[in-house]
Write a protein that holds these residues in place. Structure first.
Motif, PDB file in Angstrom:
ATOM      1  N   HIS A  77       2.487 -48.549  -5.598  1.00 24.52           N
ATOM      2  CA  HIS A  77       3.903 -48.368  -6.003  1.00 24.52           C
ATOM      3  C   HIS A  77       4.345 -47.016  -5.760  1.00 24.52           C
ATOM      4  CE1 HIS A  77       7.699 -48.815  -8.130  1.00 24.52           C
ATOM      5  NE2 HIS A  77       7.722 -50.025  -8.133  1.00 24.52           N
ATOM      6  N   ALA A  78       5.575 -46.915  -5.080  1.00 24.83           N
ATOM      7  CA  ALA A  78       6.143 -45.446  -4.774  1.00 24.83           C
ATOM      8  C   ALA A  78       6.420 -44.631  -6.061  1.00 24.83           C
ATOM      9  CB  ALA A  78       7.473 -45.833  -4.141  1.00 24.83           C
ATOM     10  N   GLU A  79       6.538 -45.361  -7.113  1.00 27.59           N
ATOM     11  CA  GLU A  79       6.630 -44.269  -8.221  1.00 27.59           C
ATOM     12  C   GLU A  79       5.284 -43.985  -9.061  1.00 27.59           C
ATOM     13  OE1 GLU A  79       9.437 -43.471  -9.862  1.00 27.59           O
ATOM     14  OE2 GLU A  79      11.032 -44.757  -8.856  1.00 27.59           O
ATOM     15  N   SER A  80       4.281 -44.378  -8.417  1.00 26.90           N
ATOM     16  CA  SER A  80       2.946 -44.157  -8.892  1.00 26.90           C
ATOM     17  C   SER A  80       2.415 -42.905  -8.753  1.00 26.90           C
ATOM     18  CB  SER A  80       1.981 -44.918  -8.440  1.00 26.90           C
ATOM     19  OG  SER A  80       0.481 -44.629  -8.820  1.00 26.90           O
ATOM     20  N   ASN A  81       2.212 -41.989 -10.000  1.00 33.64           N
ATOM     21  CA  ASN A  81       1.768 -40.519  -9.751  1.00 33.64           C
ATOM     22  C   ASN A  81       0.335 -40.312  -9.071  1.00 33.64           C
ATOM     23  OD1 ASN A  81       4.068 -39.470 -11.172  1.00 33.64           O
ATOM     24  ND2 ASN A  81       2.833 -39.264 -13.104  1.00 33.64           N
ATOM     25  N   TYR A  82      -0.354 -41.864  -9.352  1.00 26.52           N
ATOM     26  CA  TYR A  82      -1.763 -41.703  -8.562  1.00 26.52           C
ATOM     27  C   TYR A  82      -1.517 -41.821  -6.987  1.00 26.52           C
ATOM     28  CZ  TYR A  82      -6.057 -43.528  -6.780  1.00 26.52           C
ATOM     29  OH  TYR A  82      -6.957 -43.962  -5.826  1.00 26.52           O
ATOM     30  N   LYS A  83      -0.644 -42.584  -6.612  1.00 28.49           N
ATOM     31  CA  LYS A  83      -0.272 -42.668  -5.193  1.00 28.49           C
ATOM     32  C   LYS A  83       0.219 -41.533  -4.656  1.00 28.49           C
ATOM     33  CE  LYS A  83       2.930 -45.033  -2.124  1.00 28.49           C
ATOM     34  NZ  LYS A  83       1.841 -45.589  -0.891  1.00 28.49           N
ATOM     35  N   GLN A  84       1.007 -40.872  -5.264  1.00 25.93           N
ATOM     36  CA  GLN A  84       1.433 -39.647  -4.774  1.00 25.93           C
ATOM     37  C   GLN A  84       0.338 -38.416  -4.566  1.00 25.93           C
ATOM     38  OE1 GLN A  84       4.167 -37.466  -7.165  1.00 25.93           O
ATOM     39  NE2 GLN A  84       5.101 -36.393  -5.695  1.00 25.93           N
ATOM     40  N   THR A  85      -0.636 -38.431  -5.724  1.00 24.80           N
ATOM     41  CA  THR A  85      -1.696 -37.584  -5.766  1.00 24.80           C
ATOM     42  C   THR A  85      -2.547 -37.773  -4.676  1.00 24.80           C
ATOM     43  OG1 THR A  85      -1.072 -37.219  -8.147  1.00 24.80           O
ATOM     44  CG2 THR A  85      -3.150 -36.184  -7.273  1.00 24.80           C
ATOM     45  N   LYS A  86      -2.899 -39.030  -4.642  1.00 24.82           N
ATOM     46  CA  LYS A  86      -3.871 -39.587  -3.612  1.00 24.82           C
ATOM     47  C   LYS A  86      -3.582 -39.103  -2.282  1.00 24.82           C
ATOM     48  CE  LYS A  86      -7.614 -42.132  -2.143  1.00 24.82           C
ATOM     49  NZ  LYS A  86      -8.883 -41.698  -2.744  1.00 24.82           N
ATOM     50  N   GLU A  87      -2.034 -39.366  -1.862  1.00 23.21           N
ATOM     51  CA  GLU A  87      -1.686 -39.203  -0.589  1.00 23.21           C
ATOM     52  C   GLU A  87      -1.548 -37.679  -0.315  1.00 23.21           C
ATOM     53  OE1 GLU A  87       1.767 -41.467  -0.212  1.00 23.21           O
ATOM     54  OE2 GLU A  87       0.726 -43.580   0.218  1.00 23.21           O
ATOM     55  N   GLY A  88      -1.306 -36.957  -1.408  1.00 21.00           N
ATOM     56  CA  GLY A  88      -0.734 -35.561  -1.112  1.00 21.00           C
ATOM     57  C   GLY A  88      -1.817 -34.404  -1.325  1.00 21.00           C
ATOM     58  N   PHE A  89      -2.899 -34.824  -2.123  1.00 15.00           N
ATOM     59  CA  PHE A  89      -3.815 -33.994  -2.406  1.00 15.00           C
ATOM     60  C   PHE A  89      -5.387 -34.511  -2.519  1.00 15.00           C
ATOM     61  CE2 PHE A  89      -5.971 -31.931  -6.371  1.00 15.00           C
ATOM     62  CZ  PHE A  89      -6.522 -30.808  -5.686  1.00 15.00           C
TER      63      PHE A  89
ATOM     64  N   GLY B 106       2.977 -35.670 -12.036  1.00 14.42           N
ATOM     65  CA  GLY B 106       3.441 -36.246 -10.479  1.00 14.42           C
ATOM     66  C   GLY B 106       4.692 -34.990 -10.257  1.00 14.42           C
ATOM     67  N   GLY B 107       5.563 -35.737  -9.392  1.00 18.30           N
ATOM     68  CA  GLY B 107       6.722 -34.896  -8.989  1.00 18.30           C
ATOM     69  C   GLY B 107       6.497 -33.913  -8.062  1.00 18.30           C
ATOM     70  N   SER B 108       7.452 -32.945  -8.002  1.00 14.58           N
ATOM     71  CA  SER B 108       7.031 -31.763  -6.716  1.00 14.58           C
ATOM     72  C   SER B 108       5.912 -30.914  -7.193  1.00 14.58           C
ATOM     73  CB  SER B 108       8.408 -30.939  -7.030  1.00 14.58           C
ATOM     74  OG  SER B 108       8.526 -30.390  -8.132  1.00 14.58           O
ATOM     75  N   LEU B 109       5.278 -31.108  -8.166  1.00 14.20           N
ATOM     76  CA  LEU B 109       4.134 -30.371  -8.718  1.00 14.20           C
ATOM     77  C   LEU B 109       2.998 -30.860  -7.752  1.00 14.20           C
ATOM     78  CD1 LEU B 109       2.100 -28.664 -10.506  1.00 14.20           C
ATOM     79  CD2 LEU B 109       1.828 -30.730 -11.810  1.00 14.20           C
ATOM     80  N   ILE B 110       2.811 -31.975  -7.342  1.00 19.33           N
ATOM     81  CA  ILE B 110       1.652 -32.316  -6.334  1.00 19.33           C
ATOM     82  C   ILE B 110       1.962 -31.582  -5.028  1.00 19.33           C
ATOM     83  CG2 ILE B 110       0.416 -34.117  -5.213  1.00 19.33           C
ATOM     84  CD1 ILE B 110       0.167 -34.103  -8.227  1.00 19.33           C
ATOM     85  N   ASN B 111       3.165 -31.614  -4.483  1.00 16.62           N
ATOM     86  CA  ASN B 111       3.411 -31.060  -3.128  1.00 16.62           C
ATOM     87  C   ASN B 111       2.838 -29.558  -3.213  1.00 16.62           C
ATOM     88  OD1 ASN B 111       4.634 -33.249  -2.176  1.00 16.62           O
ATOM     89  ND2 ASN B 111       6.375 -33.040  -2.920  1.00 16.62           N
ATOM     90  N   LEU B 112       3.294 -28.775  -4.334  1.00 15.75           N
ATOM     91  CA  LEU B 112       2.839 -27.577  -4.514  1.00 15.75           C
ATOM     92  C   LEU B 112       1.154 -27.229  -4.457  1.00 15.75           C
ATOM     93  CD1 LEU B 112       5.780 -26.620  -7.222  1.00 15.75           C
ATOM     94  CD2 LEU B 112       5.654 -25.734  -4.830  1.00 15.75           C
ATOM     95  N   LEU B 113       0.606 -28.291  -4.823  1.00 14.41           N
ATOM     96  CA  LEU B 113      -0.934 -28.020  -4.594  1.00 14.41           C
ATOM     97  C   LEU B 113      -1.200 -28.075  -3.198  1.00 14.41           C
ATOM     98  CD1 LEU B 113      -2.012 -30.232  -8.085  1.00 14.41           C
ATOM     99  CD2 LEU B 113      -1.848 -27.769  -7.671  1.00 14.41           C
ATOM    100  N   GLY B 114      -0.507 -28.108  -2.460  1.00 13.06           N
ATOM    101  CA  GLY B 114      -1.084 -28.426  -0.823  1.00 13.06           C
ATOM    102  C   GLY B 114      -1.787 -27.195  -0.444  1.00 13.06           C
ATOM    103  N   LYS B 115      -1.576 -25.822  -0.976  1.00 14.73           N
ATOM    104  CA  LYS B 115      -2.409 -24.883  -0.540  1.00 14.73           C
ATOM    105  C   LYS B 115      -3.776 -25.121  -0.681  1.00 14.73           C
ATOM    106  CE  LYS B 115       0.911 -22.248   1.232  1.00 14.73           C
ATOM    107  NZ  LYS B 115       0.721 -21.542   2.624  1.00 14.73           N
ATOM    108  N   LEU B 116      -4.142 -25.696  -1.596  1.00  8.69           N
ATOM    109  CA  LEU B 116      -5.628 -25.938  -2.152  1.00  8.69           C
ATOM    110  C   LEU B 116      -6.295 -26.739  -1.015  1.00  8.69           C
ATOM    111  CD1 LEU B 116      -5.370 -26.824  -6.129  1.00  8.69           C
ATOM    112  CD2 LEU B 116      -6.357 -24.719  -5.028  1.00  8.69           C
ATOM    113  N   CYS B 117      -5.481 -27.562  -0.377  1.00  8.36           N
ATOM    114  CA  CYS B 117      -5.961 -28.374   0.756  1.00  8.36           C
ATOM    115  C   CYS B 117      -6.359 -27.561   1.997  1.00  8.36           C
ATOM    116  CB  CYS B 117      -5.278 -29.348   0.876  1.00  8.36           C
ATOM    117  SG  CYS B 117      -4.749 -30.495  -0.293  1.00  8.36           S
ATOM    118  N   GLU B 118      -5.940 -26.276   1.828  1.00  6.22           N
ATOM    119  CA  GLU B 118      -6.224 -25.556   3.078  1.00  6.22           C
ATOM    120  C   GLU B 118      -7.063 -24.434   2.813  1.00  6.22           C
ATOM    121  OE1 GLU B 118      -2.096 -23.746   3.708  1.00  6.22           O
ATOM    122  OE2 GLU B 118      -1.262 -25.515   3.993  1.00  6.22           O
ATOM    123  N   ALA B 119      -7.623 -23.617   3.902  1.00  7.21           N
ATOM    124  CA  ALA B 119      -8.435 -22.562   4.034  1.00  7.21           C
ATOM    125  C   ALA B 119      -7.791 -21.504   3.058  1.00  7.21           C
ATOM    126  CB  ALA B 119      -8.863 -21.993   5.209  1.00  7.21           C
TER     127      ALA B 119
END
Length: 272
Positions: free
Chosen positions: A88-100, A50-63
């Motif tokens: 839960h706000a601390e869930s890695n799954y939740k963060q990954t689901k929403e962000g990726f 989890g953590g900031s890693l998921i945010n950095l995967l955002g480019k994969l969601c783009e062209a």
């Protein structure tokens, strides 16, 4: 521009001026591994933290990646997870689901999160059983060196203390040899209960990438990438130092802050 250094062992450092450059290169790296794995094995198995890693995967969601990657062949796991509810706000799954995950076409049936309705011990046991079943049918490859699961890619972040996944310094979990997935109830970072891959599983992957950002992690990066102290007793090493793929490749993605304590030519690393 990125600075690239290749280790004498199996690692490579990539250092970026900005998080945008890092995210762009990380997306291309993951995309290439995905394409190779799908072509060679018919699927791509990836384990995330989890953590900031998921945010950095955002480019994969783009062209172009959101259209060109064969997302239906992806199988997604977690290298570690907090023993909390999936919403839960601390869930890695939740963060990954929403962000990726919600932004790409990965099949829900190919996303393997932990059971959040049982104890952390039971959750770890069930997660290992699931992985063992997928190894049996070769959805997840198997390492010929130790019969551990051989994920195509394990993506990890690292804490200022050098921890990876939920493997913390001086913790007994670092010495586990037989288990694939274990649990802790005394994490120094909240929440205290977590499941985590063990070092044998992490080091059996075909590719391991450590994605580290922030100057507060610079000291740990300097220690963890110092291959000149490889003779050091493993009990004295940071968890990140002990990430040494047996047959696979190790890659470090660092922003300028995380790399700020490195020498121009790091011990054990030579410029490519």
């Amino acid at each position: 521009m990125a600075t690239s250094c290749e280790a004498k062992k199996k690692g490579e450092l990539r250092i970026f001026e900005s998080s945008v450059e890092l995210a762009t290169d990380l997306a291309e790296y993951v995309a290439q591994l995905s394409e190779i794995s799908v072509k060679e094995r018919g699927c791509f198995t990836i384990a995330l933290s989890g953590g900031s890693l998921i945010n950095l995967l955002g480019k994969l969601c783009e062209a172009p990646y959101n259209k060109t990657l064969d997302w239906t062949k992806w199988y997604v796991f977690w290298a570690d997870e907090r023993a909390v509810a999936k919403n839960h706000a601390e869930s890695n799954y939740k963060q990954t689901k929403e962000g990726f995950l919600s932004k790409v076409s990965i099949l829900n049936s190919h996303v393997y999160s932990i059971n959040d309705n049982v104890t952390v011990e039971e959750a770890a046991s069930e997660y290992e059983f699931t992985i063992r079943q997928l190894v049996k049918v070769r959805t997840i490859a198997v390492s010929e060196a130790n019969d551990c699961p051989k994920f195509d890619l394990i993506l990890l972040s690292m804490g200022p203390d050098g921890h990876v996944a939920s493997l913390f310094p001086n913790h007994p979990t670092l010495e586990l040899k037989e288990e694939w997935v274990t649990y802790i109830t005394d994490s120094p970072k909240p929440p205290p209960e977590r499941i985590t891959f063990t070092l044998p599983v992490i080091n059996s992957a075909s590719n391991v990438a450590l994605v580290v950002t922030g100057e507060e992690k610079a000291a740990a990066v300097r220690i963890a990438t110092n291959n000149s102290i490889e003779e050091l007793d493993s009990s004295l090493m940071l968890p990140a130092q002990r990430v040494q793929p047996i047959e696979g490749k190790l890659m470090w993605f660092l922003d300028k802050g995380a790399a700020s304590a490195l020498e121009a030519s790091t011990d054990g690393f030579g410029h490519t």
